[in-house]
Design an enzyme around this catalytic site. Structure first.
Site, PDB file in Angstrom:
ATOM      1  N   HIS A 169      14.774   0.479  25.645  1.00 57.16           N
ATOM      2  CA  HIS A 169      14.599  -0.884  25.022  1.00 57.16           C
ATOM      3  C   HIS A 169      14.703  -2.541  25.288  1.00 57.16           C
ATOM      4  CE1 HIS A 169      18.657  -1.646  22.940  1.00 57.16           C
ATOM      5  NE2 HIS A 169      18.779  -0.520  23.308  1.00 57.16           N
TER       6      HIS A 169
ATOM      7  N   HIS B  90      23.552   7.840  15.171  1.00 55.63           N
ATOM      8  CA  HIS B  90      23.700   7.445  14.173  1.00 55.63           C
ATOM      9  C   HIS B  90      24.730   6.921  14.181  1.00 55.63           C
ATOM     10  CE1 HIS B  90      19.087   5.456  15.438  1.00 55.63           C
ATOM     11  NE2 HIS B  90      19.438   5.313  16.205  1.00 55.63           N
TER      12      HIS B  90
ATOM     13  N   GLU C  54      25.100   3.883  28.873  1.00 60.86           N
ATOM     14  CA  GLU C  54      24.293   2.961  28.711  1.00 60.86           C
ATOM     15  C   GLU C  54      24.249   1.813  29.893  1.00 60.86           C
ATOM     16  OE1 GLU C  54      23.379   1.836  24.978  1.00 60.86           O
ATOM     17  OE2 GLU C  54      21.637   0.807  25.233  1.00 60.86           O
TER      18      GLU C  54
ATOM     19  N   ASP D 228      30.233 -13.575  -5.800  1.00 57.95           N
ATOM     20  CA  ASP D 228      29.913 -14.524  -5.144  1.00 57.95           C
ATOM     21  C   ASP D 228      29.836 -14.476  -3.469  1.00 57.95           C
ATOM     22  OD1 ASP D 228      29.627 -16.041  -7.329  1.00 57.95           O
ATOM     23  OD2 ASP D 228      32.098 -16.457  -7.580  1.00 57.95           O
TER      24      ASP D 228
ATOM     25  N   ARG E 193      26.067   9.750  26.508  1.00 63.65           N
ATOM     26  CA  ARG E 193      25.152   9.061  26.578  1.00 63.65           C
ATOM     27  C   ARG E 193      25.502   7.785  28.162  1.00 63.65           C
ATOM     28  NH1 ARG E 193      23.281   7.971  22.000  1.00 63.65           N
ATOM     29  NH2 ARG E 193      24.696   5.733  21.585  1.00 63.65           N
TER      30      ARG E 193
ATOM     31  N   HIS F 212      15.709  10.443  22.337  1.00 62.33           N
ATOM     32  CA  HIS F 212      15.208   9.354  21.972  1.00 62.33           C
ATOM     33  C   HIS F 212      14.702   8.746  23.707  1.00 62.33           C
ATOM     34  CE1 HIS F 212      18.939   8.523  24.329  1.00 62.33           C
ATOM     35  NE2 HIS F 212      19.358   9.069  23.388  1.00 62.33           N
TER      36      HIS F 212
ATOM     37  N   HIS G  14      17.762  -4.728  19.503  1.00 60.43           N
ATOM     38  CA  HIS G  14      16.089  -3.997  20.405  1.00 60.43           C
ATOM     39  C   HIS G  14      14.966  -4.784  20.095  1.00 60.43           C
ATOM     40  CE1 HIS G  14      17.229   0.474  19.159  1.00 60.43           C
ATOM     41  NE2 HIS G  14      18.171  -0.403  19.591  1.00 60.43           N
TER      42      HIS G  14
END
Ligand code: GLY
Ligand code: MN
Ligand code: MN
Length: 433
Positions: free
Chosen positions: A350, A239, A403, A36, A401, A346, A357
């Site tokens: 984007h 990821h 960003e 449920d 990274r 990569h 994305h």
């Protein structure tokens, strides 16, 4: 989002579609988690963009020139008993009164009503492949009309993807959208700052992730995507969402976390030292990624094309890898042979908007698309130096990274996420205690 803005979008779409056409846009469906229990509901972005209607089990129809009104909404009927359990439903009446539908019907009646609307059109705009079971229903309706063709029933000639028109519209953000995106960016940026302050050696990655979850929820937002919190070697897994390791002094932690506010996403990555101080080796790699990101941001201007920020970042990253001695070849050769892809695998960004994305073409024909005011994109170069036998151990497990979310304007790049600390000096001072 004001209802005026949403009306404007429907009008613009109807004008582009022209007479004798119809667009069909289904809402998202509720998804069962188990028995449920459902996953939290997130409205379909295309549907919400055109309707502002928050419920599942709905279908929007735009029929330019339809006499009784161009905008028809099929939605769940009112049901006092169900509403006791699951909450308010607008019902067809509310769809007209509160959401601007010209005409609205219970979703149960769609089989009787929509085919006759299709019958009067030449062209149907619909995006195949994202609403599996609805695709089958639409094909069923069209087939049934075809079977009646000999009896004089008119059938549409063309089934055309709605994406080309709608996603082109979504690519260019309007004033209200930008205001939401600025807020989402600011809020997530502030949260990164706070997380840096609260980070301590010995904490688990999920504890750091919880700082974001708590702060986003408190501000009426949610995660725009599952957050990535990877310390040490985990920062090299693109990821990584387990977020389950204990973070040690001396490691870097990479956090990719963005807030979604009223259906608009932010997308930020920051990489910082778990213990508050970069080592010399970490510092050297970090400065390269930071310089690559700045070079890419500088190329987010009208007149540049989609690929130029990426090319600018790759140039700086490759020069850096050669200077560090990680790659031993002339820079041009490293770029030409794509040897850098072992450490940067990569692309540099984007489109960003309602979807993290986001929609929109990256090429026009076989040419990279020109950047134009109103487009929002991420700029997110990185270097991922995984442990391996043929890499000097001093570089092992450095994953970085950086960003940010950047709006193209006539006056140069506007970094919507600029409040998140980024320079080594600022990060160390924010983390100092
Ligand atoms: N957070 C997903 C991405 O950076 O593309
Ligand atoms: Mn991103
Ligand atoms: Mn990201």
């Amino acid at each position: 989002m004001t209802s005026k803005e949403i009306v404007r979008r429907r009008t613009q779409l109807a004008e582009m579609m022209g007479p004798g056409t119809i667009a069909i846009v289904p809402a998202a469906s509720e998804r069962l988690r188990n028995r449920d229990v459902h996953y939290p509901f997130r409205q379909d972005s295309d549907f919400f963009y055109l309707t502002g209607f928050p419920e599942p089990d709905a279908v929007a129809v735009i029929a330019p020139g339809r006499k009784q009104g161009e905008y028809v909404l099929f939605c769940r009927d009112r049901d006092p008993e169900k509403e006791v359990w699951d909450g308010y439903r607008a019902g067809p009446e509310g769809a007209c009164r509160d959401y601007g539908a010209d005409d609205a019907f219970p979703i149960e009646d769609i089989d009787d009503i929509l085919p006759s609307m299709l019958e009067r059109t030449e062209r149907v705009y619909y995006t195949m492949g994202t609403h599996g079971s609805f695709d089958q229903r639409l094909i069923g309706w069209l087939n049934r009309l075809r079977q009646q063709a000999r009896a004089g029933v008119h059938i549409p000639w063309e089934l055309v993807s709605l994406e080309h028109l709608l996603h082109e519209m979504r690519l260019f953000k309007g004033r209200a959208e930008l205001s939401l995106m600025r807020k989402a960016g600011k809020l997530a940026a502030r949260t990164h700052r706070q997380a840096m302050q609260r980070c301590r050696p010995g904490m688990f990655e999920y504890e750091l992730a919880a700082e974001y979850t708590y702060e986003f929820a408190k501000q009426g937002c949610e995660h725009a995507y599952p957050p990535i919190v990877g310390a040490g070697g985990n920062g090299c897994v693109l990821h990584y969402i387990e977020n389950s390791s204990q973070m040690k002094d001396g490691e870097l932690v990479l956090v990719d976390a963005g807030a979604e506010l009223n259906h608009y996403a932010s997308d930020i990555t920051r990489t910082f030292p778990v213990g508050g101080r970069f080592s010399d080796v970490q510092r050297a790699v970090y400065e390269i990624v930071l310089a690559a990101q700045q070079a890419a941001i500088d190329a987010v201007v009208p007149g540049c094309n989609w690929n130029q920020p990426h090319e600018a970042a790759v140039q700086v990253l490759c020069q850096g890898l050669v200077d560090l001695g990680v790659l031993k070849a002339p820079v041009e050769q490293v770029i030409e042979s794509q040897a850098y892809r072992r450490y940067y695998m990569h692309r540099t960004g984007h489109w960003l908007g309602m979807d993290v994305h986001d929609v929109g073409d990256y090429k026009v024909g076989d040419q990279w698309r020109a950047l134009e005011p109103g487009m929002v994109l991420t700029v997110e170069p990185g270097l991922y130096l995984r442990a391996s036998d043929d890499l000097d151990p001093k570089w092992h497990n450095i994953g970085i990274r950086i960003e940010d979310d950047v709006l193209v304007t006539r006056n140069g790049p506007e970094v919507l996420t600029r409040d998140a600390p980024k320079s080594i000096v600022e990060i160390e001072s924010v983390m100092a205690r």
